[in-house]
Design a protein around this motif. Structure first.
Motif, mmCIF file in Angstrom:
data_model
loop_
_atom_site.group_PDB
_atom_site.id
_atom_site.type_symbol
_atom_site.label_atom_id
_atom_site.label_comp_id
_atom_site.label_asym_id
_atom_site.label_seq_id
_atom_site.Cartn_x
_atom_site.Cartn_y
_atom_site.Cartn_z
ATOM 1 N N HIS A 166 0.827 -1.210 0.000
ATOM 2 C CA HIS A 166 0.000 0.000 0.000
ATOM 3 C C HIS A 166 0.863 1.263 0.000
ATOM 4 O O HIS A 166 0.678 2.153 -0.844
ATOM 5 C CB HIS A 166 -0.917 -0.017 1.224
ATOM 6 N N ASP A 167 1.800 1.348 0.933
ATOM 7 C CA ASP A 167 2.650 2.529 1.021
ATOM 8 C C ASP A 167 3.623 2.605 -0.143
ATOM 9 O O ASP A 167 3.954 3.706 -0.609
ATOM 10 C CB ASP A 167 3.403 2.522 2.351
ATOM 11 N N GLY A 168 4.079 1.458 -0.611
ATOM 12 C CA GLY A 168 4.982 1.431 -1.750
ATOM 13 C C GLY A 168 4.318 1.921 -3.027
ATOM 14 O O GLY A 168 4.942 2.615 -3.840
ATOM 15 N N THR A 169 3.039 1.572 -3.204
ATOM 16 C CA THR A 169 2.293 2.039 -4.372
ATOM 17 C C THR A 169 2.199 3.557 -4.388
ATOM 18 O O THR A 169 2.434 4.211 -5.405
ATOM 19 C CB THR A 169 0.876 1.435 -4.384
ATOM 20 N N ILE A 170 1.857 4.143 -3.227
ATOM 21 C CA ILE A 170 1.727 5.599 -3.132
ATOM 22 C C ILE A 170 3.068 6.277 -3.415
ATOM 23 O O ILE A 170 3.135 7.267 -4.151
ATOM 24 C CB ILE A 170 1.188 5.991 -1.751
ATOM 25 N N LEU A 171 4.130 5.739 -2.840
ATOM 26 C CA LEU A 171 5.459 6.308 -3.087
ATOM 27 C C LEU A 171 5.827 6.213 -4.560
ATOM 28 O O LEU A 171 6.354 7.171 -5.146
ATOM 29 C CB LEU A 171 6.497 5.581 -2.234
ATOM 30 N N TYR A 172 5.567 5.078 -5.180
ATOM 31 C CA TYR A 172 5.891 4.872 -6.593
ATOM 32 C C TYR A 172 5.166 5.886 -7.473
ATOM 33 O O TYR A 172 5.750 6.444 -8.406
ATOM 34 C CB TYR A 172 5.504 3.452 -7.017
ATOM 35 N N LEU A 173 3.911 6.160 -7.143
ATOM 36 C CA LEU A 173 3.110 7.058 -7.967
ATOM 37 C C LEU A 173 3.394 8.530 -7.718
ATOM 38 O O LEU A 173 3.447 9.331 -8.652
ATOM 39 C CB LEU A 173 1.621 6.794 -7.724
ATOM 40 N N PHE A 174 3.585 8.899 -6.443
ATOM 41 C CA PHE A 174 3.598 10.309 -6.080
ATOM 42 C C PHE A 174 4.945 10.838 -5.574
ATOM 43 O O PHE A 174 5.113 12.039 -5.413
ATOM 44 C CB PHE A 174 2.535 10.580 -5.008
ATOM 45 N N GLY A 175 5.895 9.947 -5.284
ATOM 46 C CA GLY A 175 7.199 10.394 -4.809
ATOM 47 C C GLY A 175 7.229 10.768 -3.347
ATOM 48 O O GLY A 175 8.255 11.225 -2.833
ATOM 49 N N THR A 176 6.120 10.577 -2.650
ATOM 50 C CA THR A 176 6.012 10.792 -1.211
ATOM 51 C C THR A 176 4.858 9.959 -0.701
ATOM 52 O O THR A 176 3.987 9.552 -1.483
ATOM 53 C CB THR A 176 5.803 12.278 -0.864
ATOM 54 N N ASN A 177 4.823 9.708 0.599
ATOM 55 C CA ASN A 177 3.743 8.899 1.153
ATOM 56 C C ASN A 177 2.555 9.726 1.633
ATOM 57 O O ASN A 177 1.448 9.205 1.741
ATOM 58 C CB ASN A 177 4.249 8.027 2.312
ATOM 59 N N ASP A 178 2.769 10.993 1.950
ATOM 60 C CA ASP A 178 1.661 11.821 2.456
ATOM 61 C C ASP A 178 1.971 13.290 2.204
ATOM 62 O O ASP A 178 2.680 13.926 2.983
ATOM 63 C CB ASP A 178 1.459 11.569 3.957
ATOM 64 N N PRO A 179 1.426 13.871 1.130
ATOM 65 C CA PRO A 179 1.750 15.265 0.794
ATOM 66 C C PRO A 179 1.414 16.260 1.898
ATOM 67 O O PRO A 179 2.192 17.181 2.152
ATOM 68 C CB PRO A 179 0.897 15.522 -0.462
ATOM 69 N N LYS A 180 0.273 16.094 2.567
ATOM 70 C CA LYS A 180 -0.113 17.099 3.563
ATOM 71 C C LYS A 180 0.797 17.063 4.785
ATOM 72 O O LYS A 180 1.112 18.110 5.364
ATOM 73 C CB LYS A 180 -1.584 16.943 3.971
ATOM 74 N N VAL A 181 1.242 15.872 5.185
ATOM 75 C CA VAL A 181 2.186 15.774 6.302
ATOM 76 C C VAL A 181 3.549 16.322 5.878
ATOM 77 O O VAL A 181 4.217 17.019 6.653
ATOM 78 C CB VAL A 181 2.308 14.316 6.784
#
Length: 298
Positions: free
Chosen positions: A59-74
């Protein structure tokens, strides 16, 4: 053809000014189809171009792969509140995307301590440090609690970000397990932050009450960002007793918004919160100072 389409989607997603909603996008059937055939691990890049390995089926790896970060707002909140020369603790770092972002802000006179007990994630963070020239980042391959020891860390096999030392009973989907070294926060972290202004991001899936009181009690604590979806009553009482001001990070796809939290009911509306030291080091604050106003001035 699929590879070209995948690369195009990543370029588009990283250009979008998204603050929230990345989890929902990563869950789309189209996205799952797009990354289904990727090798595991696969190389991707952080927002600053640093290469890092990740699992596209996590789950977290997918987000990182797509967006380059795990949580933009944080990430954006952390960057806005930190000052050059600060020390930052990324506790429960996962891929350390917040820690790496913090390293750019605190600069060569600051320090970032990244704490991640999961072996694979620790290896990936370690490999990313040198190409990114993060000379101010130190990796600690341990968990932090209120005692020393070796404990079982359990997580769903496809969600490394849910890894926890907390007893989850008979939950069968927590089917991944490893024994990790844990250190008591006070004697281990105390020397790392002694005499230094510091802040922290805490993501330890239900174990926050084990370390939050000590972090709040330190005279040089500037702010703490953490999840409040578990142990809400204990966390709320601890933060308020310490004299910190709580703000919730509002989930909005395009805007950074914050809401002050003055009751347990208000806290229940948020997943991520930030506790600001009202009188300690950093920007001067009063009980009436709004976080949004403070960030705009940063």
């Amino acid at each position: 053809m699929k590879r070209v389409l995948r690369n195009l989607v990543i370029v588009v997603l990283r250009q979008l000014p998204l603050k929230s909603g990345v989890t929902a996008i990563a869950s789309y059937k189209f996205i799952k189809w797009l990354i289904r055939d990727l090798p595991d691990p696969v190389m991707t890049t952080l927002r600053d171009g640093t290469p890092i390995a990740t699992s596209p089926h996590d789950h977290d790896g997918t987000i990182l792969y797509l967006f380059g970060t795990n949580d933009p707002k944080v990430k954006l909140t952390t960057e806005a509140l930190l000052n050059p020369g600060d020390t930052f603790l990324d506790i429960g770092a996962n891929h350390a995307t917040i820690g790496f972002a913090a390293a750019q802000v605190v600069g060569p006179k600051g320090l970032v301590h990244v704490f991640e007990p999961q072996r694979k994630l620790g290896d990936r963070i370690d490999a990313a440090i040198r190409p990114g020239r993060y000379s101010n980042v130190v990796l600690h391959r341990i968990g932090l609690l209120d005692i020393d020891g070796s404990f079982e860390l359990r997580s769903p096999s496809n969600h490394s970000g849910c890894a926890t030392f907390v007893d989850i009973g008979t939950a069968t989907h927590f089917n991944a397990s490893e024994i990790c070294i844990v250190r008591a926060i006070a004697p281990y972290v105390g020397p790392l932050i002694e005499g230094r202004r510091f802040a922290a991001k805490i993501d330890i899936e239900g174990a926050e009450p084990k370390i939050l009181p000590w972090l709040l009690a330190q005279p040089t604590t500037r702010f703490l960002i953490f999840e409040a979806s578990q142990n809400s009553q204990a966390l709320y009482d601890t933060v308020r007793a310490a004299g910190f001001i709580l703000y919730g990070l509002v989930r909005h796809p395009l805007l950074m918004r914050y809401q002050r939290i003055d009751s347990l009911t208000e806290l229940s509306r948020f997943h991520d919160v930030v506790a600001l030291n009202a009188v300690g080091p950093g920007p001067a604050m009063t009980n009436r100072t709004g976080l949004t106003k403070l960030l705009r001035a940063a």
